[in-house]
Design a protein around this motif. Structure first.
Motif, PDB file in Angstrom:
ATOM      1  N   ALA A 273     -32.990  -4.439  11.987  1.00 45.15           N
ATOM      2  CA  ALA A 273     -34.223  -4.659  12.749  1.00 45.15           C
ATOM      3  C   ALA A 273     -35.134  -5.703  12.121  1.00 45.15           C
ATOM      4  CB  ALA A 273     -34.981  -3.336  12.898  1.00 45.15           C
ATOM      5  N   ILE A 274     -35.086  -5.833  10.801  1.00 44.00           N
ATOM      6  CA  ILE A 274     -36.001  -6.788  10.148  1.00 44.00           C
ATOM      7  C   ILE A 274     -35.268  -7.964   9.518  1.00 44.00           C
ATOM      8  CG2 ILE A 274     -37.806  -5.061   9.777  1.00 44.00           C
ATOM      9  CD1 ILE A 274     -36.983  -4.912   6.853  1.00 44.00           C
ATOM     10  N   GLY A 275     -33.997  -8.110   9.830  1.00 38.54           N
ATOM     11  CA  GLY A 275     -33.263  -9.294   9.382  1.00 38.54           C
ATOM     12  C   GLY A 275     -32.789  -9.266   7.944  1.00 38.54           C
ATOM     13  N   LEU A 276     -32.493  -8.085   7.437  1.00 39.44           N
ATOM     14  CA  LEU A 276     -31.927  -7.960   6.097  1.00 39.44           C
ATOM     15  C   LEU A 276     -30.467  -7.575   6.215  1.00 39.44           C
ATOM     16  CD1 LEU A 276     -34.658  -5.859   4.219  1.00 39.44           C
ATOM     17  CD2 LEU A 276     -34.275  -8.318   4.063  1.00 39.44           C
ATOM     18  N   GLU A 277     -29.694  -7.890   5.213  1.00 36.51           N
ATOM     19  CA  GLU A 277     -28.333  -7.375   5.161  1.00 36.51           C
ATOM     20  C   GLU A 277     -28.177  -6.624   3.851  1.00 36.51           C
ATOM     21  OE1 GLU A 277     -25.687 -11.114   3.435  1.00 36.51           O
ATOM     22  OE2 GLU A 277     -25.559 -10.599   5.535  1.00 36.51           O
ATOM     23  N   LEU A 278     -27.403  -5.587   3.909  1.00 36.41           N
ATOM     24  CA  LEU A 278     -27.201  -4.723   2.757  1.00 36.41           C
ATOM     25  C   LEU A 278     -25.895  -5.112   2.084  1.00 36.41           C
ATOM     26  CD1 LEU A 278     -28.245  -2.208   1.266  1.00 36.41           C
ATOM     27  CD2 LEU A 278     -26.869  -0.842   2.819  1.00 36.41           C
ATOM     28  N   ARG A 279     -25.974  -5.351   0.771  1.00 39.76           N
ATOM     29  CA  ARG A 279     -24.781  -5.678  -0.018  1.00 39.76           C
ATOM     30  C   ARG A 279     -24.753  -4.767  -1.229  1.00 39.76           C
ATOM     31  NH1 ARG A 279     -23.759 -12.055  -0.075  1.00 39.76           N
ATOM     32  NH2 ARG A 279     -24.551 -12.515   1.997  1.00 39.76           N
ATOM     33  N   LEU A 280     -23.580  -4.356  -1.588  1.00 37.44           N
ATOM     34  CA  LEU A 280     -23.383  -3.570  -2.793  1.00 37.44           C
ATOM     35  C   LEU A 280     -22.496  -4.366  -3.729  1.00 37.44           C
ATOM     36  CD1 LEU A 280     -22.685  -0.053  -1.258  1.00 37.44           C
ATOM     37  CD2 LEU A 280     -24.834  -0.914  -2.183  1.00 37.44           C
ATOM     38  N   ALA A 281     -22.790  -4.300  -5.004  1.00 34.75           N
ATOM     39  CA  ALA A 281     -21.988  -5.022  -5.984  1.00 34.75           C
ATOM     40  C   ALA A 281     -22.067  -4.288  -7.313  1.00 34.75           C
ATOM     41  CB  ALA A 281     -22.505  -6.449  -6.150  1.00 34.75           C
ATOM     42  N   GLU A 282     -21.096  -4.536  -8.135  1.00 32.03           N
ATOM     43  CA  GLU A 282     -21.139  -3.992  -9.485  1.00 32.03           C
ATOM     44  C   GLU A 282     -22.257  -4.705 -10.243  1.00 32.03           C
ATOM     45  OE1 GLU A 282     -17.408  -3.920 -11.507  1.00 32.03           O
ATOM     46  OE2 GLU A 282     -16.362  -3.225  -9.719  1.00 32.03           O
ATOM     47  N   ARG A 283     -22.927  -3.973 -11.106  1.00 34.25           N
ATOM     48  CA  ARG A 283     -23.998  -4.574 -11.899  1.00 34.25           C
ATOM     49  C   ARG A 283     -23.471  -5.737 -12.703  1.00 34.25           C
ATOM     50  NH1 ARG A 283     -28.018   0.123 -14.112  1.00 34.25           N
ATOM     51  NH2 ARG A 283     -28.789   0.671 -12.060  1.00 34.25           N
ATOM     52  N   GLY A 284     -24.226  -6.831 -12.666  1.00 26.65           N
ATOM     53  CA  GLY A 284     -23.868  -8.012 -13.432  1.00 26.65           C
ATOM     54  C   GLY A 284     -22.822  -8.879 -12.772  1.00 26.65           C
ATOM     55  N   ALA A 285     -22.322  -8.464 -11.610  1.00 25.25           N
ATOM     56  CA  ALA A 285     -21.290  -9.244 -10.919  1.00 25.25           C
ATOM     57  C   ALA A 285     -21.912 -10.483 -10.299  1.00 25.25           C
ATOM     58  CB  ALA A 285     -20.626  -8.404  -9.838  1.00 25.25           C
ATOM     59  N   VAL A 286     -21.168 -11.576 -10.307  1.00 26.79           N
ATOM     60  CA  VAL A 286     -21.612 -12.805  -9.665  1.00 26.79           C
ATOM     61  C   VAL A 286     -21.385 -12.644  -8.172  1.00 26.79           C
ATOM     62  CG1 VAL A 286     -21.216 -15.284  -9.464  1.00 26.79           C
ATOM     63  CG2 VAL A 286     -21.047 -14.156 -11.693  1.00 26.79           C
ATOM     64  N   GLU A 287     -22.422 -12.973  -7.388  1.00 27.91           N
ATOM     65  CA  GLU A 287     -22.334 -12.820  -5.941  1.00 27.91           C
ATOM     66  C   GLU A 287     -21.383 -13.850  -5.351  1.00 27.91           C
ATOM     67  OE1 GLU A 287     -25.339 -13.298  -2.227  1.00 27.91           O
ATOM     68  OE2 GLU A 287     -26.076 -12.180  -3.946  1.00 27.91           O
ATOM     69  N   SER A 288     -20.542 -13.406  -4.447  1.00 27.57           N
ATOM     70  CA  SER A 288     -19.594 -14.284  -3.774  1.00 27.57           C
ATOM     71  C   SER A 288     -19.881 -14.294  -2.290  1.00 27.57           C
ATOM     72  CB  SER A 288     -18.162 -13.791  -4.009  1.00 27.57           C
ATOM     73  OG  SER A 288     -17.268 -14.525  -3.214  1.00 27.57           O
ATOM     74  N   ALA A 289     -19.843 -15.466  -1.674  1.00 31.15           N
ATOM     75  CA  ALA A 289     -20.093 -15.591  -0.238  1.00 31.15           C
ATOM     76  C   ALA A 289     -18.846 -15.286   0.566  1.00 31.15           C
ATOM     77  CB  ALA A 289     -20.594 -16.991   0.071  1.00 31.15           C
ATOM     78  N   ASP A 290     -17.694 -15.106  -0.065  1.00 27.79           N
ATOM     79  CA  ASP A 290     -16.440 -14.890   0.634  1.00 27.79           C
ATOM     80  C   ASP A 290     -16.297 -13.424   1.028  1.00 27.79           C
ATOM     81  OD1 ASP A 290     -13.912 -15.086   1.705  1.00 27.79           O
ATOM     82  OD2 ASP A 290     -12.906 -15.178  -0.237  1.00 27.79           O
ATOM     83  N   VAL A 291     -16.292 -13.170   2.320  1.00 28.74           N
ATOM     84  CA  VAL A 291     -16.077 -11.802   2.812  1.00 28.74           C
ATOM     85  C   VAL A 291     -14.823 -11.748   3.665  1.00 28.74           C
ATOM     86  CG1 VAL A 291     -18.488 -11.065   2.706  1.00 28.74           C
ATOM     87  CG2 VAL A 291     -17.645 -12.217   4.763  1.00 28.74           C
ATOM     88  N   SER A 292     -13.869 -12.636   3.379  1.00 31.25           N
ATOM     89  CA  SER A 292     -12.647 -12.709   4.179  1.00 31.25           C
ATOM     90  C   SER A 292     -11.796 -11.453   4.066  1.00 31.25           C
ATOM     91  CB  SER A 292     -11.824 -13.936   3.788  1.00 31.25           C
ATOM     92  OG  SER A 292     -11.486 -13.874   2.423  1.00 31.25           O
ATOM     93  N   GLU A 293     -12.044 -10.637   3.040  1.00 30.51           N
ATOM     94  CA  GLU A 293     -11.284  -9.400   2.884  1.00 30.51           C
ATOM     95  C   GLU A 293     -11.552  -8.449   4.028  1.00 30.51           C
ATOM     96  OE1 GLU A 293     -12.107  -7.680  -0.913  1.00 30.51           O
ATOM     97  OE2 GLU A 293     -11.874  -9.586  -1.939  1.00 30.51           O
ATOM     98  N   TRP A 294     -12.701  -8.538   4.652  1.00 32.06           N
ATOM     99  CA  TRP A 294     -13.071  -7.628   5.725  1.00 32.06           C
ATOM    100  C   TRP A 294     -12.287  -7.974   6.940  1.00 32.06           C
ATOM    101  CZ3 TRP A 294     -16.146  -3.583   4.567  1.00 32.06           C
ATOM    102  CH2 TRP A 294     -16.849  -3.651   3.372  1.00 32.06           C
TER     103      TRP A 294
END
Length: 87
Positions: A66-87
């Motif tokens: 509703a407010i334009g956010l997306e929820l992401r979960l990651a392991e602490r300290g992990a480098v964020e990756s834009a690749d979501v091709s696994e889905w």
């Protein structure tokens, strides 16, 4: 031009509440407008902004949409990756 969106780690419910309020205000939405989009009352939105630990996961996902956010979960300290091709 607006600043690029940033992601911040959340480790407490209080931080989640602050993020939800700040994001709502940044988008110039009232609690009533968010309530209508999420399917809750304005009073409930107000309560949940102050008590985010009581949000259900389903409510959180609806609220983010509703407010334009997306929820992401990651392991602490992990480098964020834009690749979501696994889905």
């Amino acid at each position: 031009m607006s600043a690029a969106p940033t992601s911040r780690p959340l480790v407490t419910a209080s931080q989640l509440g602050q993020l939800l309020v700040a994001s709502r205000k940044r988008r110039k939405l009232t609690q009533a407008e968010v309530a209508q989009r999420v399917g809750l009352s304005q009073n409930r939105i107000s309560y949940l902004e102050r008590n985010p630990d009581e949000l259900s996961f389903r409510q959180l996902l609806s609220w983010c949409a509703a407010i334009g956010l997306e929820l992401r979960l990651a392991e602490r300290g992990a480098v964020e990756s834009a690749d979501v091709s696994e889905w």
